[in-house]
Design a protein around this motif. Structure first.
Motif, PDB file in Angstrom:
ATOM      1  N   ARG A 232      37.634  41.636  46.063  1.00 56.77           N
ATOM      2  CA  ARG A 232      37.371  40.627  47.086  1.00 56.77           C
ATOM      3  C   ARG A 232      37.564  39.029  47.401  1.00 56.77           C
ATOM      4  O   ARG A 232      38.396  38.097  47.993  1.00 56.77           O
ATOM      5  CB  ARG A 232      35.737  40.097  47.767  1.00 56.77           C
ATOM      6  N   SER A 233      37.488  38.509  45.848  1.00 59.59           N
ATOM      7  CA  SER A 233      37.887  36.494  45.119  1.00 59.59           C
ATOM      8  C   SER A 233      38.929  36.488  44.768  1.00 59.59           C
ATOM      9  O   SER A 233      38.926  35.666  44.172  1.00 59.59           O
ATOM     10  CB  SER A 233      36.492  36.329  45.162  1.00 59.59           C
ATOM     11  N   GLY A 234      39.136  37.478  44.017  1.00 62.46           N
ATOM     12  CA  GLY A 234      40.010  37.858  42.795  1.00 62.46           C
ATOM     13  C   GLY A 234      39.005  37.949  41.345  1.00 62.46           C
ATOM     14  O   GLY A 234      40.508  37.602  40.251  1.00 62.46           O
ATOM     15  N   ILE A 235      38.369  37.668  41.104  1.00 60.85           N
ATOM     16  CA  ILE A 235      37.341  37.249  39.925  1.00 60.85           C
ATOM     17  C   ILE A 235      37.906  38.910  39.115  1.00 60.85           C
ATOM     18  O   ILE A 235      38.432  39.012  38.347  1.00 60.85           O
ATOM     19  CB  ILE A 235      36.296  36.686  40.390  1.00 60.85           C
ATOM     20  N   ARG A 236      36.823  39.864  39.775  1.00 64.88           N
ATOM     21  CA  ARG A 236      37.489  41.972  38.800  1.00 64.88           C
ATOM     22  C   ARG A 236      38.700  41.969  39.190  1.00 64.88           C
ATOM     23  O   ARG A 236      38.492  42.532  38.550  1.00 64.88           O
ATOM     24  CB  ARG A 236      36.720  42.262  40.076  1.00 64.88           C
ATOM     25  N   SER A 237      40.095  41.367  39.786  1.00 69.24           N
ATOM     26  CA  SER A 237      41.113  42.106  40.016  1.00 69.24           C
ATOM     27  C   SER A 237      41.480  41.106  38.464  1.00 69.24           C
ATOM     28  O   SER A 237      42.314  42.012  37.935  1.00 69.24           O
ATOM     29  CB  SER A 237      42.092  41.193  41.894  1.00 69.24           C
ATOM     30  N   ARG A 238      41.540  40.252  38.388  1.00 65.83           N
ATOM     31  CA  ARG A 238      41.766  39.635  37.277  1.00 65.83           C
ATOM     32  C   ARG A 238      41.089  40.397  35.890  1.00 65.83           C
ATOM     33  O   ARG A 238      42.279  40.478  35.320  1.00 65.83           O
ATOM     34  CB  ARG A 238      41.343  38.165  37.020  1.00 65.83           C
ATOM     35  N   GLN A 239      40.222  40.730  36.146  1.00 66.46           N
ATOM     36  CA  GLN A 239      39.633  41.547  34.973  1.00 66.46           C
ATOM     37  C   GLN A 239      40.129  42.766  34.607  1.00 66.46           C
ATOM     38  O   GLN A 239      40.560  43.547  33.686  1.00 66.46           O
ATOM     39  CB  GLN A 239      37.973  41.763  35.088  1.00 66.46           C
ATOM     40  N   ALA A 240      40.681  43.427  36.087  1.00 69.17           N
ATOM     41  CA  ALA A 240      40.973  44.535  36.061  1.00 69.17           C
ATOM     42  C   ALA A 240      42.408  44.518  35.042  1.00 69.17           C
ATOM     43  O   ALA A 240      42.769  45.148  34.732  1.00 69.17           O
ATOM     44  CB  ALA A 240      40.927  45.169  37.594  1.00 69.17           C
ATOM     45  N   ALA A 241      42.989  43.541  35.891  1.00 69.65           N
ATOM     46  CA  ALA A 241      44.734  43.622  35.473  1.00 69.65           C
ATOM     47  C   ALA A 241      44.736  43.080  33.712  1.00 69.65           C
ATOM     48  O   ALA A 241      45.164  43.772  32.823  1.00 69.65           O
ATOM     49  CB  ALA A 241      44.913  42.213  35.677  1.00 69.65           C
ATOM     50  N   GLU A 242      43.853  42.399  33.653  1.00 75.65           N
ATOM     51  CA  GLU A 242      43.184  42.430  31.759  1.00 75.65           C
ATOM     52  C   GLU A 242      43.414  43.670  31.122  1.00 75.65           C
ATOM     53  O   GLU A 242      44.148  43.966  30.142  1.00 75.65           O
ATOM     54  CB  GLU A 242      42.405  40.623  31.648  1.00 75.65           C
TER      55      GLU A 242
ATOM     56  N   LEU B 203      46.806  41.006  43.153  1.00 70.84           N
ATOM     57  CA  LEU B 203      46.758  40.233  43.574  1.00 70.84           C
ATOM     58  C   LEU B 203      46.142  39.386  44.677  1.00 70.84           C
ATOM     59  O   LEU B 203      45.553  38.628  45.266  1.00 70.84           O
ATOM     60  CB  LEU B 203      46.746  41.034  45.549  1.00 70.84           C
ATOM     61  N   GLY B 204      44.870  39.659  43.955  1.00 62.00           N
ATOM     62  CA  GLY B 204      43.836  38.690  43.527  1.00 62.00           C
ATOM     63  C   GLY B 204      42.874  39.128  44.729  1.00 62.00           C
ATOM     64  O   GLY B 204      42.742  39.950  44.893  1.00 62.00           O
ATOM     65  N   SER B 205      42.375  38.059  46.067  1.00 65.80           N
ATOM     66  CA  SER B 205      41.473  38.253  47.015  1.00 65.80           C
ATOM     67  C   SER B 205      42.561  39.310  48.013  1.00 65.80           C
ATOM     68  O   SER B 205      44.213  38.384  48.169  1.00 65.80           O
ATOM     69  CB  SER B 205      40.882  37.157  47.572  1.00 65.80           C
ATOM     70  N   LEU B 206      41.876  39.976  48.830  1.00 63.84           N
ATOM     71  CA  LEU B 206      42.788  40.778  50.015  1.00 63.84           C
ATOM     72  C   LEU B 206      42.354  39.645  51.626  1.00 63.84           C
ATOM     73  O   LEU B 206      42.899  40.297  52.076  1.00 63.84           O
ATOM     74  CB  LEU B 206      42.414  41.803  50.070  1.00 63.84           C
ATOM     75  N   VAL B 207      41.806  39.371  51.320  1.00 63.62           N
ATOM     76  CA  VAL B 207      41.689  38.404  52.818  1.00 63.62           C
ATOM     77  C   VAL B 207      42.635  37.422  53.311  1.00 63.62           C
ATOM     78  O   VAL B 207      43.691  36.932  52.376  1.00 63.62           O
ATOM     79  CB  VAL B 207      40.380  36.996  52.202  1.00 63.62           C
ATOM     80  N   GLY B 208      43.024  38.376  54.373  1.00 66.52           N
ATOM     81  CA  GLY B 208      44.005  37.878  55.279  1.00 66.52           C
ATOM     82  C   GLY B 208      45.613  38.887  55.127  1.00 66.52           C
ATOM     83  O   GLY B 208      46.737  38.678  55.631  1.00 66.52           O
ATOM     84  N   TRP B 209      45.403  40.043  54.475  1.00 67.46           N
ATOM     85  CA  TRP B 209      46.205  41.118  54.194  1.00 67.46           C
ATOM     86  C   TRP B 209      47.056  41.053  55.256  1.00 67.46           C
ATOM     87  O   TRP B 209      45.797  41.478  56.161  1.00 67.46           O
ATOM     88  CB  TRP B 209      45.352  42.467  53.623  1.00 67.46           C
TER      89      TRP B 209
END
Length: 104
Positions: A70-80, A93-99
């Motif tokens: 949603r905001s990019g925080i969890r995606s960064r943690q998942a990527a790591e 990708l971070g947040s998908l807002v605006g996909w």
């Protein structure tokens, strides 16, 4: 170096269109996923991300794995986490807002 790459929507679309073994991973919780996601997205909540669950949805360690939340925080943690598990082509990708490519 982080081991993963930040990408934008166009870069993501190019990878998804070009690489048959690429996977778009939604790392939000199921309650968030069902409110809307890209058609090709696979649900893999950060809370359940581990070697076994990753292997179920990512074809191989060298397959492109694109993560978002949603905001990019969890995606960064998942990527790591994916990089730590040995995945070599991880994209955040971070947040998908605006996909711009359609949601279901």
């Amino acid at each position: 170096m982080s081991g993963y790459q930040d990408i934008d929507f166009q870069q993501a679309r190019d990878i998804l269109d070009r690489e048959a073994d690429s996977v778009l991973l939604d790392v939000r919780e199921e309650e968030e996923f069902i409110t809307g996601h890209p058609m090709e997205a696979e649900l893999l909540p950060l809370s359940t991300l581990g070697p076994a669950t990753a292997a179920e949805v990512i074809p191989g360690k060298d397959s492109p794995a694109l993560v978002y939340c949603r905001s990019g925080i969890r995606s960064r943690q998942a990527a790591e986490k994916l990089v730590q598990m040995g995945y070599t082509r991880v994209y955040d990708l971070g947040s998908l807002v605006g996909w711009p490519y359609g949601m279901v």
